[in-house]
Design an enzyme around this catalytic site. Structure first.
Site, PDB file in Angstrom:
ATOM      1  N   ASP A 163      -0.835   7.023   6.547  1.00  0.00           N
ATOM      2  CA  ASP A 163      -1.919   6.100   6.232  1.00  0.00           C
ATOM      3  C   ASP A 163      -2.033   5.136   7.408  1.00  0.00           C
ATOM      4  O   ASP A 163      -1.176   4.289   7.622  1.00  0.00           O
ATOM      5  CB  ASP A 163      -1.597   5.348   4.934  1.00  0.00           C
ATOM      6  CG  ASP A 163      -2.631   4.282   4.596  1.00  0.00           C
ATOM      7  OD1 ASP A 163      -3.588   4.091   5.363  1.00  0.00           O
ATOM      8  OD2 ASP A 163      -2.460   3.622   3.540  1.00  0.00           O
ATOM      9  N   LYS A 185     -11.334  -1.663   8.872  1.00  0.00           N
ATOM     10  CA  LYS A 185     -10.468  -2.427   9.765  1.00  0.00           C
ATOM     11  C   LYS A 185     -10.984  -2.282  11.198  1.00  0.00           C
ATOM     12  O   LYS A 185     -11.698  -3.136  11.691  1.00  0.00           O
ATOM     13  CB  LYS A 185      -9.019  -1.932   9.679  1.00  0.00           C
ATOM     14  CG  LYS A 185      -8.480  -1.768   8.264  1.00  0.00           C
ATOM     15  CD  LYS A 185      -8.314  -3.078   7.532  1.00  0.00           C
ATOM     16  CE  LYS A 185      -7.635  -2.863   6.193  1.00  0.00           C
ATOM     17  NZ  LYS A 185      -7.451  -4.103   5.440  1.00  0.00           N
ATOM     18  N   TRP A 217       0.836  -1.212   0.000  1.00  0.00           N
ATOM     19  CA  TRP A 217       0.000   0.000   0.000  1.00  0.00           C
ATOM     20  C   TRP A 217       0.866   1.255   0.000  1.00  0.00           C
ATOM     21  O   TRP A 217       0.495   2.262  -0.613  1.00  0.00           O
ATOM     22  CB  TRP A 217      -0.956  -0.042   1.196  1.00  0.00           C
ATOM     23  CG  TRP A 217      -1.694  -1.345   1.253  1.00  0.00           C
ATOM     24  CD1 TRP A 217      -1.681  -2.268   2.259  1.00  0.00           C
ATOM     25  CD2 TRP A 217      -2.517  -1.916   0.216  1.00  0.00           C
ATOM     26  NE1 TRP A 217      -2.437  -3.356   1.928  1.00  0.00           N
ATOM     27  CE2 TRP A 217      -2.968  -3.179   0.688  1.00  0.00           C
ATOM     28  CE3 TRP A 217      -2.918  -1.491  -1.048  1.00  0.00           C
ATOM     29  CZ2 TRP A 217      -3.795  -4.006  -0.073  1.00  0.00           C
ATOM     30  CZ3 TRP A 217      -3.741  -2.320  -1.804  1.00  0.00           C
ATOM     31  CH2 TRP A 217      -4.167  -3.560  -1.313  1.00  0.00           C
TER      32      TRP A 217
END
Length: 354
Positions: A170, A194, A103
Protein backbone atom coordinates in the site's frame (compact mmCIF):
# COMPACT_ATOMS: atom_id res chain seq x y z
CA UNK A 1 -6.39 36.19 -2.32
CA UNK A 2 -3.08 34.32 -2.50
CA UNK A 3 -3.04 30.56 -2.07
CA UNK A 4 -2.49 29.20 1.42
CA UNK A 5 0.42 26.99 2.36
CA UNK A 6 -1.35 23.63 2.24
CA UNK A 7 0.14 20.96 4.53
CA UNK A 8 -3.00 18.79 4.47
CA UNK A 9 -2.46 15.03 4.66
CA UNK A 10 -5.02 14.34 1.96
CA UNK A 11 -6.81 15.34 -0.11
CA UNK A 12 -3.73 17.46 -0.50
CA UNK A 13 -1.99 20.11 -2.52
CA UNK A 14 -1.69 19.57 -6.27
CA UNK A 15 0.32 21.50 -8.86
CA UNK A 16 -1.24 24.83 -9.85
CA UNK A 17 -0.99 23.81 -13.50
CA UNK A 18 -3.27 20.85 -12.76
CA UNK A 19 -5.90 23.14 -11.27
CA UNK A 20 -5.77 25.41 -14.30
CA UNK A 21 -6.01 22.65 -16.89
CA UNK A 22 -8.71 20.86 -14.91
CA UNK A 23 -10.73 24.06 -14.70
CA UNK A 24 -10.45 24.56 -18.45
CA UNK A 25 -11.59 20.98 -19.07
CA UNK A 26 -14.61 21.46 -16.83
CA UNK A 27 -15.73 24.30 -19.07
CA UNK A 28 -14.66 22.82 -22.42
CA UNK A 29 -12.70 19.58 -22.76
CA UNK A 30 -10.38 19.36 -25.77
CA UNK A 31 -12.40 22.05 -27.53
CA UNK A 32 -15.29 19.67 -28.17
CA UNK A 33 -17.94 21.92 -26.65
CA UNK A 34 -18.55 19.58 -23.71
CA UNK A 35 -17.27 19.47 -20.14
CA UNK A 36 -15.06 16.64 -18.91
CA UNK A 37 -17.79 16.18 -16.30
CA UNK A 38 -20.42 15.29 -18.89
CA UNK A 39 -18.68 13.31 -21.61
CA UNK A 40 -19.14 9.57 -22.04
CA UNK A 41 -16.41 7.39 -20.64
CA UNK A 42 -16.65 5.50 -23.94
CA UNK A 43 -15.93 8.59 -26.03
CA UNK A 44 -12.66 8.65 -27.96
CA UNK A 45 -11.56 11.71 -26.01
CA UNK A 46 -11.79 9.99 -22.64
CA UNK A 47 -10.55 6.61 -23.88
CA UNK A 48 -7.39 8.46 -24.91
CA UNK A 49 -7.14 9.89 -21.38
CA UNK A 50 -7.49 6.47 -19.78
CA UNK A 51 -4.98 4.88 -22.14
CA UNK A 52 -2.36 7.54 -21.41
CA UNK A 53 -3.13 7.54 -17.67
CA UNK A 54 -2.33 3.84 -17.60
CA UNK A 55 0.72 4.11 -19.85
CA UNK A 56 2.38 6.96 -17.96
CA UNK A 57 2.34 4.96 -14.72
CA UNK A 58 4.40 2.20 -16.32
CA UNK A 59 6.80 4.75 -17.79
CA UNK A 60 7.34 6.43 -14.43
CA UNK A 61 7.71 3.08 -12.67
CA UNK A 62 9.83 1.58 -15.46
CA UNK A 63 7.60 -1.49 -15.68
CA UNK A 64 6.93 -3.72 -18.68
CA UNK A 65 3.93 -5.40 -20.24
CA UNK A 66 3.86 -8.10 -17.57
CA UNK A 67 2.17 -5.48 -15.35
CA UNK A 68 -1.30 -4.01 -15.74
CA UNK A 69 -2.41 -0.60 -14.49
CA UNK A 70 -5.94 -0.14 -13.20
CA UNK A 71 -7.95 2.86 -12.06
CA UNK A 72 -10.64 1.74 -9.64
CA UNK A 73 -13.06 3.17 -7.10
CA UNK A 74 -13.47 2.52 -3.41
CA UNK A 75 -10.21 3.99 -2.17
CA UNK A 76 -7.31 2.06 -0.69
CA UNK A 77 -9.75 0.68 1.89
CA UNK A 78 -11.45 -1.42 -0.79
CA UNK A 79 -8.03 -2.80 -1.70
CA UNK A 80 -7.74 -4.11 1.86
CA UNK A 81 -10.50 -6.48 0.76
CA UNK A 82 -9.60 -7.03 -2.91
CA UNK A 83 -6.02 -8.08 -2.20
CA UNK A 84 -6.88 -11.17 -0.10
CA UNK A 85 -9.91 -11.94 -2.29
CA UNK A 86 -7.62 -12.16 -5.33
CA UNK A 87 -4.42 -13.54 -3.81
CA UNK A 88 -5.20 -15.68 -0.76
CA UNK A 89 -5.85 -19.36 -1.42
CA UNK A 90 -9.43 -20.55 -0.90
CA UNK A 91 -8.19 -23.55 1.07
CA UNK A 92 -5.67 -23.06 3.87
CA UNK A 93 -4.97 -19.52 2.74
CA UNK A 94 -2.25 -17.74 4.67
CA UNK A 95 -0.74 -14.27 4.39
CA UNK A 96 1.94 -12.28 6.21
CA UNK A 97 1.32 -8.67 7.20
CA UNK A 98 3.55 -5.97 8.63
CA UNK A 99 1.66 -3.86 11.19
CA UNK A 100 3.02 -0.30 11.07
CA UNK A 101 -0.03 1.86 11.69
CA UNK A 102 -3.76 2.45 11.47
CA UNK A 103 -4.09 1.67 7.76
CA UNK A 104 -1.97 -1.47 7.99
CA UNK A 105 -4.23 -2.58 10.84
CA UNK A 106 -7.24 -1.96 8.62
CA UNK A 107 -5.77 -4.17 5.91
CA UNK A 108 -5.07 -6.90 8.47
CA UNK A 109 -8.65 -6.80 9.72
CA UNK A 110 -10.09 -7.37 6.24
CA UNK A 111 -7.62 -10.13 5.33
CA UNK A 112 -8.65 -12.16 8.37
CA UNK A 113 -12.01 -12.74 6.67
CA UNK A 114 -10.29 -14.89 4.05
CA UNK A 115 -7.77 -17.02 5.88
CA UNK A 116 -4.91 -17.04 8.35
CA UNK A 117 -3.08 -13.77 8.85
CA UNK A 118 0.28 -13.75 10.56
CA UNK A 119 1.56 -10.38 11.78
CA UNK A 120 5.28 -10.85 11.21
CA UNK A 121 6.23 -7.52 12.76
CA UNK A 122 4.45 -4.78 14.67
CA UNK A 123 5.24 -1.52 16.43
CA UNK A 124 1.74 -1.12 17.84
CA UNK A 125 2.82 -1.48 21.46
CA UNK A 126 5.25 1.39 20.97
CA UNK A 127 2.56 3.62 19.43
CA UNK A 128 3.82 2.85 15.92
CA UNK A 129 6.93 4.94 16.51
CA UNK A 130 9.19 2.83 14.27
CA UNK A 131 9.21 0.37 11.38
CA UNK A 132 9.82 -3.26 12.46
CA UNK A 133 12.82 -4.77 10.70
CA UNK A 134 13.77 -8.04 12.39
CA UNK A 135 11.44 -10.45 10.62
CA UNK A 136 11.40 -12.89 7.73
CA UNK A 137 8.71 -14.07 5.33
CA UNK A 138 8.86 -17.58 3.90
CA UNK A 139 7.25 -19.37 1.00
CA UNK A 140 4.44 -20.79 3.17
CA UNK A 141 2.56 -17.51 2.69
CA UNK A 142 0.39 -16.64 -0.28
CA UNK A 143 1.70 -13.07 -0.12
CA UNK A 144 3.33 -10.46 2.12
CA UNK A 145 1.64 -7.08 2.66
CA UNK A 146 3.25 -3.86 3.88
CA UNK A 147 2.44 -0.16 4.00
CA UNK A 148 5.30 1.95 2.70
CA UNK A 149 4.44 5.19 4.51
CA UNK A 150 2.34 5.88 7.57
CA UNK A 151 0.65 9.25 7.39
CA UNK A 152 -0.51 9.45 11.00
CA UNK A 153 2.72 8.55 12.77
CA UNK A 154 5.22 9.95 10.28
CA UNK A 155 7.13 6.74 9.61
CA UNK A 156 8.30 5.34 6.29
CA UNK A 157 9.92 2.14 5.09
CA UNK A 158 13.37 3.10 3.81
CA UNK A 159 13.92 -0.32 2.26
CA UNK A 160 11.83 -3.40 1.60
CA UNK A 161 12.51 -6.99 2.68
CA UNK A 162 13.37 -9.85 0.40
CA UNK A 163 10.52 -12.32 0.70
CA UNK A 164 9.90 -15.80 -0.69
CA UNK A 165 6.37 -15.04 -1.80
CA UNK A 166 4.34 -12.34 -3.53
CA UNK A 167 5.05 -8.78 -2.44
CA UNK A 168 2.09 -6.40 -1.97
CA UNK A 169 2.42 -2.78 -0.91
CA UNK A 170 0.00 0.00 0.00
CA UNK A 171 1.80 3.11 -1.29
CA UNK A 172 -1.08 5.52 -0.86
CA UNK A 173 0.88 8.30 0.79
CA UNK A 174 4.33 8.15 -0.82
CA UNK A 175 3.88 6.77 -4.33
CA UNK A 176 5.94 8.62 -6.96
CA UNK A 177 7.80 10.53 -4.23
CA UNK A 178 11.12 8.65 -4.32
CA UNK A 179 13.10 6.35 -6.57
CA UNK A 180 12.52 2.69 -5.79
CA UNK A 181 12.57 -0.53 -7.77
CA UNK A 182 8.88 -1.00 -8.45
CA UNK A 183 9.54 -4.36 -10.12
CA UNK A 184 10.19 -5.91 -6.69
CA UNK A 185 6.45 -5.70 -6.04
CA UNK A 186 3.79 -7.98 -7.47
CA UNK A 187 0.93 -5.65 -6.57
CA UNK A 188 0.91 -1.97 -5.61
CA UNK A 189 -2.12 0.09 -4.72
CA UNK A 190 -2.61 3.72 -3.77
CA UNK A 191 -5.40 6.17 -3.20
CA UNK A 192 -4.86 9.13 -5.53
CA UNK A 193 -5.48 11.89 -3.01
CA UNK A 194 -1.88 12.30 -1.89
CA UNK A 195 0.65 12.66 -4.72
CA UNK A 196 -1.42 11.67 -7.74
CA UNK A 197 -4.67 13.60 -7.94
CA UNK A 198 -7.99 14.30 -6.24
CA UNK A 199 -9.94 11.84 -4.16
CA UNK A 200 -12.20 9.46 -6.03
CA UNK A 201 -9.87 7.07 -7.81
CA UNK A 202 -7.43 4.37 -6.70
CA UNK A 203 -4.42 3.16 -8.62
CA UNK A 204 -3.62 -0.55 -8.79
CA UNK A 205 -0.51 -1.90 -10.50
CA UNK A 206 -0.52 -5.69 -10.68
CA UNK A 207 1.64 -8.37 -12.26
CA UNK A 208 -0.83 -10.25 -14.44
CA UNK A 209 0.70 -13.69 -13.86
CA UNK A 210 -0.18 -13.72 -10.14
CA UNK A 211 -3.94 -13.70 -10.72
CA UNK A 212 -6.33 -16.61 -11.03
CA UNK A 213 -4.60 -19.05 -8.69
CA UNK A 214 -6.69 -18.89 -5.52
CA UNK A 215 -9.27 -21.55 -6.33
CA UNK A 216 -12.04 -19.26 -5.10
CA UNK A 217 -14.95 -17.66 -6.91
CA UNK A 218 -14.53 -13.89 -6.91
CA UNK A 219 -17.43 -11.52 -7.61
CA UNK A 220 -16.75 -9.80 -10.92
CA UNK A 221 -16.57 -6.26 -9.55
CA UNK A 222 -13.95 -7.38 -7.00
CA UNK A 223 -11.93 -9.42 -9.49
CA UNK A 224 -8.81 -7.69 -10.82
CA UNK A 225 -9.06 -9.75 -13.98
CA UNK A 226 -12.49 -8.29 -14.76
CA UNK A 227 -11.03 -4.80 -14.70
CA UNK A 228 -7.98 -5.84 -16.72
CA UNK A 229 -10.19 -7.38 -19.39
CA UNK A 230 -12.20 -4.16 -19.68
CA UNK A 231 -9.17 -1.84 -19.48
CA UNK A 232 -10.34 -0.15 -16.26
CA UNK A 233 -13.83 0.32 -17.67
CA UNK A 234 -15.66 -2.70 -16.29
CA UNK A 235 -17.97 -0.13 -14.74
CA UNK A 236 -18.08 3.62 -15.35
CA UNK A 237 -14.76 4.98 -14.07
CA UNK A 238 -14.42 8.24 -12.10
CA UNK A 239 -13.76 10.28 -15.22
CA UNK A 240 -12.68 13.60 -13.72
CA UNK A 241 -10.33 12.17 -11.03
CA UNK A 242 -8.66 10.00 -13.68
CA UNK A 243 -8.14 13.06 -15.89
CA UNK A 244 -6.75 15.14 -13.01
CA UNK A 245 -4.45 12.25 -12.10
CA UNK A 246 -3.15 12.12 -15.66
CA UNK A 247 -2.43 15.86 -15.53
CA UNK A 248 -0.57 15.42 -12.23
CA UNK A 249 1.56 12.58 -13.56
CA UNK A 250 2.30 14.52 -16.75
CA UNK A 251 3.44 17.43 -14.60
CA UNK A 252 5.69 15.06 -12.63
CA UNK A 253 7.14 13.53 -15.79
CA UNK A 254 8.00 16.84 -17.46
CA UNK A 255 9.56 18.24 -14.27
CA UNK A 256 12.29 15.65 -13.95
CA UNK A 257 10.26 12.59 -13.02
CA UNK A 258 10.51 10.74 -9.73
CA UNK A 259 14.23 11.37 -9.21
CA UNK A 260 13.77 15.15 -9.30
CA UNK A 261 10.73 14.91 -7.03
CA UNK A 262 12.74 12.88 -4.54
CA UNK A 263 15.48 15.52 -4.42
CA UNK A 264 12.91 18.25 -3.76
CA UNK A 265 11.18 16.16 -1.10
CA UNK A 266 14.45 15.40 0.67
CA UNK A 267 15.30 19.11 0.78
CA UNK A 268 11.90 19.98 2.27
CA UNK A 269 12.08 17.23 4.89
CA UNK A 270 15.67 18.12 5.83
CA UNK A 271 14.70 21.75 6.40
CA UNK A 272 11.80 20.90 8.69
CA UNK A 273 13.44 18.08 10.63
CA UNK A 274 16.50 20.22 11.30
CA UNK A 275 14.30 22.88 12.85
CA UNK A 276 12.45 20.34 14.99
CA UNK A 277 15.72 18.80 16.19
CA UNK A 278 17.33 22.14 17.03
CA UNK A 279 14.28 23.74 18.60
CA UNK A 280 13.70 22.61 22.23
CA UNK A 281 9.98 23.34 21.91
CA UNK A 282 9.34 20.58 19.37
CA UNK A 283 9.82 16.85 19.04
CA UNK A 284 8.79 14.17 16.53
CA UNK A 285 6.77 11.12 17.53
CA UNK A 286 8.96 8.54 15.80
CA UNK A 287 12.51 7.24 15.68
CA UNK A 288 14.90 9.20 13.49
CA UNK A 289 15.87 6.36 11.18
CA UNK A 290 12.26 5.80 10.14
CA UNK A 291 11.19 9.41 9.64
CA UNK A 292 8.93 9.97 6.67
CA UNK A 293 9.77 12.32 3.81
CA UNK A 294 6.05 12.83 3.25
CA UNK A 295 4.44 13.32 6.67
CA UNK A 296 6.28 15.05 9.49
CA UNK A 297 4.33 14.37 12.68
CA UNK A 298 5.52 16.37 15.69
CA UNK A 299 4.43 17.75 19.02
CA UNK A 300 4.80 20.97 20.95
CA UNK A 301 6.49 20.15 24.27
CA UNK A 302 5.25 23.24 26.10
CA UNK A 303 1.44 23.12 26.03
CA UNK A 304 1.25 26.64 27.45
CA UNK A 305 2.45 27.91 24.06
CA UNK A 306 -0.15 26.03 22.00
CA UNK A 307 -2.52 28.96 21.53
CA UNK A 308 0.33 31.24 20.54
CA UNK A 309 1.74 28.72 18.06
CA UNK A 310 -1.67 27.96 16.55
CA UNK A 311 -2.41 31.64 16.08
CA UNK A 312 1.01 32.21 14.50
CA UNK A 313 0.84 29.50 11.87
CA UNK A 314 -2.72 30.40 10.95
CA UNK A 315 -1.72 34.06 10.63
CA UNK A 316 1.04 32.93 8.26
CA UNK A 317 -1.70 31.44 6.01
CA UNK A 318 -0.71 27.87 6.80
CA UNK A 319 -3.47 25.28 6.45
CA UNK A 320 -3.84 21.62 7.40
CA UNK A 321 -1.21 21.47 10.14
CA UNK A 322 -3.25 19.80 12.87
CA UNK A 323 -2.23 16.24 13.68
CA UNK A 324 -4.49 13.24 13.21
CA UNK A 325 -7.16 12.99 15.90
CA UNK A 326 -5.79 9.63 17.09
CA UNK A 327 -2.32 11.04 17.80
CA UNK A 328 -2.69 14.77 18.32
CA UNK A 329 0.10 17.25 17.89
CA UNK A 330 0.87 18.54 14.43
CA UNK A 331 1.48 17.06 11.01
CA UNK A 332 3.12 18.76 8.05
CA UNK A 333 2.59 16.77 4.86
CA UNK A 334 5.29 17.46 2.28
CA UNK A 335 3.80 15.91 -0.83
CA UNK A 336 5.33 16.42 -4.27
CA UNK A 337 3.43 19.60 -5.13
CA UNK A 338 4.26 21.45 -1.91
CA UNK A 339 6.91 24.11 -2.65
CA UNK A 340 9.88 24.46 -0.33
CA UNK A 341 8.83 28.06 0.23
CA UNK A 342 5.87 26.79 2.24
CA UNK A 343 8.21 24.81 4.48
CA UNK A 344 10.35 27.91 4.93
CA UNK A 345 7.29 29.82 6.14
CA UNK A 346 6.48 27.10 8.69
CA UNK A 347 10.08 26.92 9.91
CA UNK A 348 10.13 30.69 10.39
CA UNK A 349 6.98 30.50 12.51
CA UNK A 350 8.58 27.78 14.64
CA UNK A 351 11.80 29.80 15.05
CA UNK A 352 9.86 32.82 16.23
CA UNK A 353 8.06 30.90 18.97
CA UNK A 354 9.93 31.71 22.17
Amino acid sequence: MSKKHNFSAGPCILPQEVFQKSAEAILDFNGIGLSILEISHRSKDFVAVMDEARAIVKRLMNLGDDYEVLYLGGGASLQFLMVPYNLMKAENGKAAYLDTGTWAAGAIKEAKNFGTVDIVGSSKEQKYSFIPKDYSVGSEYDYFHCTSNNTIYGTQMKSFPKVDTLMVCDMSSDIFSRVIDYSQFDLIYAGAQKNMGPAGVTLVVVKKSILGHTGRTIPSILNYQSHIDKESMYNTPPVFPVYATLLTLQHLEKNGGIAAAEARNEAKAKLLYEEIDSNPLFETFCQKEDRSLMNVSFQLLDESKKDEFDAAWKAARISGLNGHRSLGGYRASLYNALPIESVQVLVEVMKNLK
